[in-house]
Design an enzyme around this catalytic site. Structure first.
Site, PDB file in Angstrom:
ATOM      1  N   ALA A   1      13.114  -5.855   5.005  1.00  0.00           N
ATOM      2  CA  ALA A   1      12.900  -5.919   6.556  1.00  0.00           C
ATOM      3  C   ALA A   1      13.729  -7.085   7.141  1.00  0.00           C
ATOM      4  O   ALA A   1      14.030  -8.008   6.483  1.00  0.00           O
ATOM      5  CB  ALA A   1      11.460  -6.138   6.911  1.00  0.00           C
TER       6      ALA A   1
ATOM      7  N   GLY B   1      11.035  -2.829   2.085  1.00  0.00           N
ATOM      8  CA  GLY B   1      11.505  -1.875   2.727  1.00  0.00           C
ATOM      9  C   GLY B   1      12.838  -1.305   1.815  1.00  0.00           C
ATOM     10  O   GLY B   1      13.189  -0.041   1.824  1.00  0.00           O
TER      11      GLY B   1
ATOM     12  N   GLU C   1      11.214   0.663  -1.077  1.00  0.00           N
ATOM     13  CA  GLU C   1      10.950   1.814  -0.390  1.00  0.00           C
ATOM     14  C   GLU C   1      12.010   2.962  -0.203  1.00  0.00           C
ATOM     15  O   GLU C   1      11.867   3.986  -0.027  1.00  0.00           O
ATOM     16  CB  GLU C   1      10.082   1.688   1.058  1.00  0.00           C
ATOM     17  CG  GLU C   1       8.761   0.829   0.826  1.00  0.00           C
ATOM     18  CD  GLU C   1       8.207   0.364   2.052  1.00  0.00           C
ATOM     19  OE1 GLU C   1       6.872   0.872   2.403  1.00  0.00           O
ATOM     20  OE2 GLU C   1       8.688  -0.167   2.926  1.00  0.00           O
TER      21      GLU C   1
ATOM     22  N   GLU D   1       5.405  -7.019   0.565  1.00  0.00           N
ATOM     23  CA  GLU D   1       4.972  -7.422   1.705  1.00  0.00           C
ATOM     24  C   GLU D   1       3.633  -7.772   1.983  1.00  0.00           C
ATOM     25  O   GLU D   1       3.565  -8.784   3.046  1.00  0.00           O
ATOM     26  CB  GLU D   1       4.672  -5.757   2.591  1.00  0.00           C
ATOM     27  CG  GLU D   1       5.904  -5.084   2.737  1.00  0.00           C
ATOM     28  CD  GLU D   1       6.476  -4.209   1.708  1.00  0.00           C
ATOM     29  OE1 GLU D   1       7.463  -3.494   1.898  1.00  0.00           O
ATOM     30  OE2 GLU D   1       6.008  -4.441   0.632  1.00  0.00           O
TER      31      GLU D   1
END
Length: 285
Positions: free
Chosen positions: A87, A132, A135, A155
């Site tokens: 992020a 992310g 991900e 996270e």
């Protein structure tokens, strides 16, 4: 693969200038033109998932979705030592609660969009893939990593939980017990450990040019390329959809996908090549 001079210029601006083009795609040369690479090149922010980056990635993926000429897609970074740092926390800090929720929802839908690409996708992880960034790799079908690459869903160390599909894809990939341990602790793992967990498909020693995982991903793509493209797409659909339902429903999905392969010219070509003892020449028809 050679990237055009224009693309290198856009991706190699000084670190003080944020390039206007943070994500784009390119095809291989004539021999391997059916392999497409999605190139991430947000140098200053280590490919952080900001608004512009996500918007450009979405456009690239949308372009590839209906391109029947594409056989394999490789996601790679042009930023040394980084796949995707996760992020963009500087951007996120400026968002209110509603804006943050909406942005993460959009990020989640992007990862789903990547997962739904009909062709096989490969993440080439030559550097860190955190939050992310991991991900994004999890949304791909296959993953190749350098042994020096660090990856993790971190996270919880930031007061969050994986919100772009990681809390769902990681347990399906490596099992619930191990996934919970990694997410609860925010632990980072290297390439060899990731291979042993089943998190990645291949691990390689990093080379002097820092692109060993990319080269391995390209080798894997070249193994897929000669196979019948419709059969490969249908196999992907059968597996992905079947994993989400009970075994009886999954068998029905397999039958449906198989039925779509039966009338193809490629199936006839495969049978003929076997009988004639020659390599098949598939056309994707």
């Amino acid at each position: 693969m050679k990237v055009s001079l224009l693309q290198w210029a856009l991706c190699s601006l000084p670190s003080t200038v944020e390039p206007s083009r943070q994500v784009h795609h390119d095809r291989h040369g004539r021999a391997w033109k059916r392999i497409v690479e999605v190139l991430m090149c947000r140098h200053k922010a280590r490919n952080a998932l900001g608004n512009v980056f996500v918007s450009q990635m979405r456009k690239v993926v949308s372009t590839l979705y209906n391109d029947s000429a594409v056989r394999v897609v490789i996601f790679r970074s042009l930023v040394p030592g980084v796949f995707c740092a996760g992020a963009d926390l500087k951007e996120r800090a400026l968002m209110n609660n509603s804006e943050s929720d909406l942005f993460v929802h959009g990020l989640r839908s992007l990862m789903t969009q990547i997962a739904l690409l009909p062709t096989p996708t490969i993440a080439a992880m030559d550097g860190v893939a955190l939050g992310g960034g991991l991900e994004l790799a999890l949304a791909c079908d296959l993953r190749a990593a350098a042994n020096s690459a660090q990856m993790g869903l971190i996270e919880t160390t930031r007061g969050l939980l994986p919100g772009a599909g990681g809390s769902q894809r990681l347990p399906r990939m490596i099992g619930v017990t191990l996934a919970k341990e990694l997410i609860f602790t925010g632990r980072r793992v290297g390439g060899q450990t990731a291979l042993e967990m089943g998190l990645i498909n291949r691990v390689v020693e990093q080379n002097q040019t820092g692109d060993a995982a990319y080269r391995e991903a390209l080798s894997l793509a070249r193994e897929i390329l000669p196979q019948a493209p419709i059969a490969v797409r249908m196999a992907k659909e059968a597996m992905n959809r079947g994993l989400e339902v009970d075994i009886g429903s999954a068998m029905a999905i397999e039958r449906m996908c198989y039925a779509r392969v039966i009338p193809t010219r490629d199936r006839q070509e495969g049978m003929a090549a076997f009988i004639e003892k020659r390599a098949p020449r598939y056309t994707g028809e």
